[in-house]
Each structure stands twice: as C-alpha cells, then as structure tokens.
Design an enzyme around this catalytic site. Structure first.
Site, PDB file in Angstrom:
ATOM      1  N   CYS A 168       0.835  -1.200   0.000  1.00 24.32           N
ATOM      2  CA  CYS A 168       0.000   0.000   0.000  1.00 24.32           C
ATOM      3  C   CYS A 168       0.870   1.249   0.000  1.00 24.32           C
ATOM      4  O   CYS A 168       1.294   1.722   1.058  1.00 24.32           O
ATOM      5  CB  CYS A 168      -0.934  -0.002   1.206  1.00 24.32           C
ATOM      6  SG  CYS A 168      -2.017   1.431   1.212  1.00 24.32           S
ATOM      7  N   CYS A 171      -0.462   4.186   1.970  1.00 22.02           N
ATOM      8  CA  CYS A 171      -0.357   4.109   3.434  1.00 22.02           C
ATOM      9  C   CYS A 171       1.080   4.380   3.880  1.00 22.02           C
ATOM     10  O   CYS A 171       1.305   5.022   4.889  1.00 22.02           O
ATOM     11  CB  CYS A 171      -0.715   2.725   3.973  1.00 22.02           C
ATOM     12  SG  CYS A 171      -1.888   1.811   3.045  1.00 22.02           S
ATOM     13  N   ASP A 172       2.032   3.829   3.139  1.00 22.98           N
ATOM     14  CA  ASP A 172       3.403   3.784   3.647  1.00 22.98           C
ATOM     15  C   ASP A 172       4.386   4.688   2.907  1.00 22.98           C
ATOM     16  O   ASP A 172       5.493   4.932   3.391  1.00 22.98           O
ATOM     17  CB  ASP A 172       3.939   2.340   3.548  1.00 22.98           C
ATOM     18  CG  ASP A 172       3.089   1.368   4.343  1.00 22.98           C
ATOM     19  OD1 ASP A 172       2.465   1.811   5.325  1.00 22.98           O
ATOM     20  OD2 ASP A 172       3.037   0.183   3.971  1.00 22.98           O
TER      21      ASP A 172
END
Ligand code: NAP
Length: 349
Positions: A168, A171-172
């Site tokens: 992701c 997200c990261d």
C-alpha cells in the site's frame, strides 16, 4: 439473546448495510475487525481498504471543496485529531469511512472492534465466535469482509514486511525510509500505476516491474505512469528476490527479464506489491459457495443471497470485477434490503 442481524466487515458495504438495517429498527451489530498486528500486516484493519487510501474523487456527494468544518462537527475529536488535514480534493478514504461509521452509529448500530474467527452456518440461529472469545448468535448475517492485497509469496517479501516491503503505497509511501530513494512496484494493473505515480512524490526513481510487455491498466492511468519522467518500466520481468539485510531492511530487488534470461539487481529502498487482491473468506471455512478465486457467490441473479438462507454478501468479498466504494456501498444497501425482507418472512421484525 439472538441478534437480528450481524454484519461482519467495516468497509463501505458493511456501513451501508448497517445504516439501512438500523433505520429499519433491526438494531444491527457490526464486527468491524480487530486492531491486531496481523491485520495491519495483511491490510485487514477496521474500516477496510478505503482507510488505506488518500483522496477519493469518484464517490458521489463529495465534490472538491473544503469539508474540514463539517468533519470537525461530524467526527468525535478522539478520532478527528488523527485524521490527515483536509486537502480540498473532495474527501479522503479515512474521512469517508469515519463518516459512514458515524452515520451507522447515529442510527443505533452497535460496533465491536473484533474479528469473527469462527462461524457455524449449518443451523439457525447462526453462531459466531470472535478473536477475543465473544460468542454471538444471529438470525441473519451480512458478510462484508472485503478483500486484501496479494503478495508474490516470496520468503524475502515476508522477511522484509514493514521494513521496506508493502502492498500500500498510499499508506506507507511517505515514510522516511522511502524518501529520495529508488523504489520498486510490481504489477501492471491500475493499482500498480496508481501506486507508482503516487510514489514519485517521494522517490528518486520508481521502477514498475511487470511480467508481460503490456499493461492491464486503463489507458488513462497507464499513460499517466508512462509519461512520468521518474518512472522506468521493466517489461517482461519477474521479481525473484527482495534483497536486504536485518539492519537496513530492503536494499534492492533481483529481477529476471525475458527474452535473454537477463538477471539484474535494482537498488531500491522499498518494494510495493500491486498484483491484485484476495477476498477475506477464510474464516467461513468452506460453508458458503465460493468462486474459484474464493469470492462469495451471489446465488440469485441481482440479489445478495448466498448459498445459505439467511446469509447475505456485499462489497468486494463478492465482487472481483467492479471493486469500487460506490458499488460496495450499493451492494451493502441491497444486502440490507434482502436481509430485512427475508427476516420478515421469518417473523423477525
Ligand atoms: P489487477 O487489475 O488484477 O492487476 C493485477 C496485475 O498484477 C496484473 O498486471 C497482473 O499481471 C499482475 N500480477 C498478478 N499476479 C502476478 C504474479 N504472481 N506475478 C507478477 N505479476 C502478477 O489488479 P489491480 O491493479 O489491483 O486492480 C483491481 C481492480 O481495481 C481493477 O478493476 C482496477 O481497474 C481497479 N482499480 C482502479 C483504480 C482507479 O481507478 N483509481 C485504482 C486501482 C485499482 P497480468 O497483467 O500479466 O495478468
């Protein structure tokens, strides 16, 4: 006590179902998932995949504009303070999910932050057990557990998960370890294009490693990636190993390219898998009819009934085709209506 309706899952499908079931005075109980490290690693935390994204530009009702003031009043401060500042691009995934959750709660939905790990659908009332040992019985169940990102299955992916391996980017990607370093994205679909393009905000270079000589992605997204000067595509290439060390995490990726059987080590500080999804149906242990890709089957055309009477399915757990927030929410509404009508035939009101 036997619950009228238990809803398992907390993405758009689960909350849409809860809103409808709650407004029908059926007092739904939602298991939104557990806050465990395993769920974090698998991408199955509460609020689903949308909570792992940034802007959502295609969910009707949220045109570009500043929603901050509305969000400040609609979401309790405990949660609001951890949500990213609003960017003016419509709504973000985490904001949209909190709003849906709050809307369901406002109508009387009860929410339990736990995973259903065991379920017996062989007789009614249905029985469920959660990770924390709670036991629940229900007249009906709506399954809206969604899907999670796939990995290639390399031991080296596992070794470096959360130390440079991710599924992701949104997200990261902003983490310090990925900044100003080359990064690798695997896959050739819309997810790979989206993740690669997003990562160019942080990375010095992004390699897309794809196993064929053409992308599966939509033309608009493929063109956007191909036109980005920071993106290099490695066509006809397979990742053989994620390289790294215990101290540094991911330091590179070894790929093999055809024709020529050419091996190459790409220096990279991160590796992002973007190769599709797996539906979260393991906990059902084969009690409902599944497709060959393990998605739940709707057994009546254009209805959300599953192979067991009284059990309904909504969202990505039953959809490997549309996979959109709006279609998931739509099928959550359908499942709620199907469930409500079925309960009425059973004299549960
Ligand atoms: P996808 O369309 O199924 O694409 C998966 C990609 O991964 C394919 O290119 C596939 O290669 C590759 N792949 C699969 N298994 C592999 C393996 N074992 N080794 C190497 N490569 C492998 O999945 P997705 O990109 O996640 O998209 C899923 C759905 O969501 C699509 O309908 C997509 O349109 C939608 N989506 C939309 C957006 C958007 O509009 N913003 C963003 C993301 C996703 P092959 O091509 O060779 O099969």
């Amino acid at each position: 006590m036997v619950e009228n309706v238990v809803i398992i899952g907390s993405g758009p499908a689960g909350w849409a179902a809860a809103i409808y079931v709650a407004r029908a005075s059926l007092k739904p109980l939602v298991f939104e998932g557990a806050l465990t490290a395993e769920n974090q690693t698998r991408g199955t935390l509460p609020l689903g995949q949308l909570a792992l994204t940034t802007e959502v530009e295609n969910y009707p009702g949220f045109p570009a504009g500043n929603l901050s003031q509305f969000l400040d009043t609609a979401i309790i401060n405990d949660k609001r303070q951890y949500m990213a500042p609003h960017t003016g691009h419509g709504v973000t995934g985490p904001e949209l999910m909190e709003l849906m959750r709050q809307q369901a709660v406002n109508f009387g939905t009860r929410v339990i932050t736990d995973d259903v790990v065991d379920i017996d659908l062989s007789k009614r009332p249905f029985r469920m057990q959660t990770l924390e040992g709670m036991e629940v019985q229900a007249h009906s169940v709506i399954i809206a557990t969604g899907a999670r990102a796939n990995y290639l299955g390399l031991p080296s992916e596992d070794r470096f998960k959360n130390r440079g391996v991710s599924a992701c980017a949104v997200c990261d990607g902003a983490l310090p370890r990925f900044r100003d370093r080359p990064l690798v994205v695997v896959g050739g679909g819309d997810s790979a294009m989206e993740e690669a393009t997003y990562l160019t905000k942080f990375a010095s270079r992004v390699y897309i490693v794809h196993r064929r000589d053409a992308f599966r992605a939509s033309k608009v997204m493929a063109d956007r990636a191909l036109g980005n000067p920071k993106i290099t595509v490695k066509w006809n290439s397979h990742v053989e190993e994620v390289l790294g060390s215990d101290e540094d995490g991911v330091t590179g990726v070894r790929i093999r390219t055809q024709p020529g059987d050419h091996e190459e080590a790409l220096e990279a500080g991160g590796y992002f898998a973007a190769i599709g999804h797996t539906p979260n149906t393991d906990f059902l242990k084969g009690q409902l009819q599944l497709t060959d890709k393990k998605y739940l089957v709707w057994t009546k055309p254009f209805r959300t009934h599953t192979s067991v009477e009284g059990v309904f399915a909504a969202g990505d757990v039953a959809d490997d085709y549309y996979r959109q927030a709006i279609t998931a929410a739509g099928s959550g509404c359908m499942a709620a209506l199907d469930c409500e009508r079925w309960l009425a035939t059973q004299d549960v009101h």
